[in-house]
Design a protein around this motif. Structure first.
Motif, mmCIF file in Angstrom:
data_model
loop_
_atom_site.group_PDB
_atom_site.id
_atom_site.type_symbol
_atom_site.label_atom_id
_atom_site.label_comp_id
_atom_site.label_asym_id
_atom_site.label_seq_id
_atom_site.Cartn_x
_atom_site.Cartn_y
_atom_site.Cartn_z
ATOM 1 N N LEU A 135 0.827 -1.201 0.000
ATOM 2 C CA LEU A 135 0.000 0.000 0.000
ATOM 3 C C LEU A 135 0.864 1.255 0.000
ATOM 4 N N ALA A 136 1.944 1.227 0.778
ATOM 5 C CA ALA A 136 2.845 2.381 0.839
ATOM 6 C C ALA A 136 3.490 2.666 -0.510
ATOM 7 N N LEU A 144 2.078 3.091 -3.164
ATOM 8 C CA LEU A 144 1.227 4.020 -3.915
ATOM 9 C C LEU A 144 1.367 5.461 -3.414
ATOM 10 N N TYR A 145 2.227 5.669 -2.436
ATOM 11 C CA TYR A 145 2.410 7.008 -1.857
ATOM 12 C C TYR A 145 3.248 7.879 -2.764
ATOM 13 N N ASN A 146 2.786 9.096 -2.980
ATOM 14 C CA ASN A 146 3.533 10.083 -3.752
ATOM 15 C C ASN A 146 4.045 11.153 -2.795
ATOM 16 N N PRO A 147 5.355 11.207 -2.514
ATOM 17 C CA PRO A 147 5.875 12.171 -1.538
ATOM 18 C C PRO A 147 5.711 13.619 -1.965
ATOM 19 N N LYS A 148 5.617 13.882 -3.265
ATOM 20 C CA LYS A 148 5.395 15.253 -3.726
ATOM 21 C C LYS A 148 4.010 15.743 -3.331
ATOM 22 N N VAL A 149 3.047 14.852 -3.433
ATOM 23 C CA VAL A 149 1.671 15.189 -3.061
ATOM 24 C C VAL A 149 1.474 15.054 -1.558
ATOM 25 N N GLY A 150 1.978 13.959 -1.005
ATOM 26 C CA GLY A 150 1.802 13.676 0.412
ATOM 27 C C GLY A 150 0.639 12.764 0.704
ATOM 28 N N THR A 151 0.094 12.115 -0.331
ATOM 29 C CA THR A 151 -1.005 11.167 -0.129
ATOM 30 C C THR A 151 -0.766 9.893 -0.931
ATOM 31 N N ILE A 152 -1.540 8.890 -0.598
ATOM 32 C CA ILE A 152 -1.536 7.620 -1.314
ATOM 33 C C ILE A 152 -2.446 7.752 -2.533
ATOM 34 N N LEU A 153 -1.979 7.269 -3.669
ATOM 35 C CA LEU A 153 -2.791 7.231 -4.879
ATOM 36 C C LEU A 153 -3.926 6.232 -4.677
ATOM 37 N N SER A 154 -5.153 6.678 -4.892
ATOM 38 C CA SER A 154 -6.301 5.798 -4.678
ATOM 39 C C SER A 154 -6.573 4.905 -5.873
ATOM 40 N N LYS A 209 8.491 4.658 8.487
ATOM 41 C CA LYS A 209 8.029 5.338 7.283
ATOM 42 C C LYS A 209 6.536 5.124 7.067
ATOM 43 N N LEU A 210 6.025 3.965 7.448
ATOM 44 C CA LEU A 210 4.604 3.676 7.269
ATOM 45 C C LEU A 210 3.750 4.605 8.126
ATOM 46 N N TYR A 211 4.205 4.847 9.333
ATOM 47 C CA TYR A 211 3.517 5.772 10.241
ATOM 48 C C TYR A 211 3.527 7.178 9.650
ATOM 49 N N ASP A 212 4.687 7.586 9.164
ATOM 50 C CA ASP A 212 4.821 8.938 8.609
ATOM 51 C C ASP A 212 3.938 9.128 7.383
ATOM 52 N N LEU A 257 -1.471 0.880 7.881
ATOM 53 C CA LEU A 257 -0.117 1.430 7.980
ATOM 54 C C LEU A 257 0.263 1.712 9.434
ATOM 55 N N PHE A 258 -0.661 2.270 10.194
ATOM 56 C CA PHE A 258 -0.384 2.513 11.605
ATOM 57 C C PHE A 258 -0.081 1.205 12.325
ATOM 58 N N TRP A 259 -0.893 0.191 12.078
ATOM 59 C CA TRP A 259 -0.677 -1.098 12.734
ATOM 60 C C TRP A 259 0.700 -1.650 12.370
ATOM 61 N N ALA A 260 1.028 -1.645 11.094
ATOM 62 C CA ALA A 260 2.295 -2.226 10.641
ATOM 63 C C ALA A 260 3.478 -1.504 11.250
ATOM 64 N N SER A 261 3.407 -0.186 11.365
ATOM 65 C CA SER A 261 4.540 0.577 11.912
ATOM 66 C C SER A 261 4.815 0.224 13.362
ATOM 67 N N LYS A 262 3.812 -0.317 14.057
ATOM 68 C CA LYS A 262 3.964 -0.678 15.469
ATOM 69 C C LYS A 262 4.173 -2.174 15.672
ATOM 70 N N ASN A 263 4.205 -2.912 14.575
ATOM 71 C CA ASN A 263 4.312 -4.372 14.681
ATOM 72 C C ASN A 263 5.381 -4.941 13.758
ATOM 73 N N GLY A 264 6.494 -4.245 13.683
ATOM 74 C CA GLY A 264 7.624 -4.752 12.923
ATOM 75 C C GLY A 264 7.890 -4.044 11.617
ATOM 76 N N GLY A 265 6.978 -3.176 11.203
ATOM 77 C CA GLY A 265 7.167 -2.434 9.969
ATOM 78 C C GLY A 265 7.988 -1.176 10.186
ATOM 79 N N SER A 266 8.230 -0.454 9.119
ATOM 80 C CA SER A 266 9.057 0.745 9.159
ATOM 81 C C SER A 266 8.324 1.938 9.760
#
Length: 395
Positions: A143-144, A146-156, A194-197, A183-192
């Protein structure tokens, strides 16, 4: 999702509705009876029920790639959470595992959260199955992507949807707020981290660009892919670009409540209340919204029970996060009122068909699933009742 997987003891009254004799157990037992009918008809297949058209008794089934595929196993996990009956656990495991192939390729849109967190995520919270965790972490990374850092959102929608001008433009829809929970769950359960951010940035950019001054929401915002600049705000499922599509606002209420829970950032708590208040102000007296608040044919238009179920669940959680007791009580009472109306003969399916609820509206502009029973309405309905039961058990 985290508030109600434990603490299901006692026959607890539906608080706030003095004239009703219903209780949470009655509502949950109704859901289990209806789900049993569907489970029996599925037999040994791995088909996913999606909707029942008005006047029909038969589910329309979809395969694991449909965006709604996670709601049926999610319902089964909720049935297990309440009953502790192994039959529900076995069925939930079967239909959850049927979704595992979704992580074998790159994400094709934002719906991985709906598909996998509502199903496998619920399963992991209840069982701590390591295979579920591995799939969820892979899904979050996908899912991450699909994130565009220039926009700041995930492409739907990385595909041609009318009005979005893809691939020259980047689109984000309000529904995407729900998928941030993965993404929040993954960042707290072994993920990066970056997912939280990514999740936080998506919520902030959406907050700044996808709402009108009165805090009503646009369904879709289109951005310049290269610069990140907002180009336009449109609708895909609402009445028109400037109307308030009921389920879109419901996603916002649920999404920002969840983001506050995960971040404890007071900006999100304040915003969750603002998007809630405009929704409540515009509701009809029975608390079930018309499919779009600005359809000029109101009151002679369809309702959307799915939006009501989403909001009822969200408001029950939001009521537990507020220090303002008066505001918390208001949200709690509104949520209970919504559930009471949804639990009436006007909205429960009962013997009409095997779903939980009638009168949801999926995609009215396309004439799709209008005044139908829809699986995600059932999912958020049973979730809301479980939340109510858990809150009541702590009072």
């Amino acid at each position: 999702m985290k508030l109600f997987i434990t603490g299901f003891l006692g026959a607890l009254l539906w608080c706030g509705c003095k004239s009703s004799s219903l209780n949470a157990d009655t509502g949950l037992q109704y859901c289990l009876r209806q789900a049993s009918k569907t489970l029996t008809k599925l037999e040994d297949t791995v088909n996913y029920p999606r909707s029942i058209a008005s006047g029909s008794k038969e589910w329309r089934y979809v395969n694991y790639r449909d965006w709604t595929s996670g709601f049926w196993p999610g319902i089964l996990w909720y049935a297990y959470a309440y009953s502790k009956d192994e039959k529900w656990k076995d069925a939930a495991d079967k239909y959850s595992k049927g979704l595992f192939p979704l992580v074998d390729s790159s994400a094709i849109d934002h719906d991985l959260g709906f598909q996998l967190y509502c199903s496998v995520g619920n399963g992991y919270l209840l069982t701590k199955n390591s295979s579920y965790k591995r799939v969820l972490l892979r899904a979050a990374d996908s899912l991450a992507g699909l994130y565009n850092p220039k926009v700041g959102t995930i492409l739907s929608w990385p595909r041609n949807v009318p009005g979005t001008d893809w691939p020259l433009r980047h689109n984000t829809i309000m529904d995407n707020m729900i998928n941030l929970e993965l993404l929040f769950w993954a960042s707290k359960n072994g993920g990066s981290q970056k997912l939280y951010d990514i999740a936080v940035n998506h919520a902030l950019v959406t907050m700044h660009n996808q709402f009108r001054p009165d805090y009503s929401s646009f369904h879709v915002v289109v951005y310049d892919t290269a610069t990140g600049k907002k180009i336009k705000a449109i609708t895909h499922q609402g009445y028109n670009d400037n109307s308030l599509w009921a389920r879109g606002q419901a996603w916002a209420i649920y999404g920002y409540t969840m983001v506050y829970r995960e971040t404890k950032d007071l900006r999100f708590l304040d915003f969750a209340q603002k998007v809630t208040d405009i929704y409540l102000e515009r509701l009809p007296k029975d608390l079930i919204p018309y499919w779009d608040f600005d359809d000029p044919a109101i009151p002679n238009v369809t309702r959307d029970a799915s939006a009501a179920a989403v909001v009822a669940s969200a408001l029950l959680e939001l009521s537990t996060l507020l220090t303002d007791k008066g505001k918390a009580e208001k949200y709690y009472d509104k949520a209970v009122g919504m559930l009471m109306e949804l639990s009436s003969e006007r909205y429960q399916s009962r013997n009409v068909n095997d779903a939980f609820l009638l009168h949801s509206t999926g995609h009215k502009p396309n004439g799709s699933e209008v005044d139908a029973s829809i699986i995600y309405a059932d999912y958020y309905y049973i979730e809301a009742i479980l939340r109510l039961k858990n809150i009541s058990s702590k009072q």
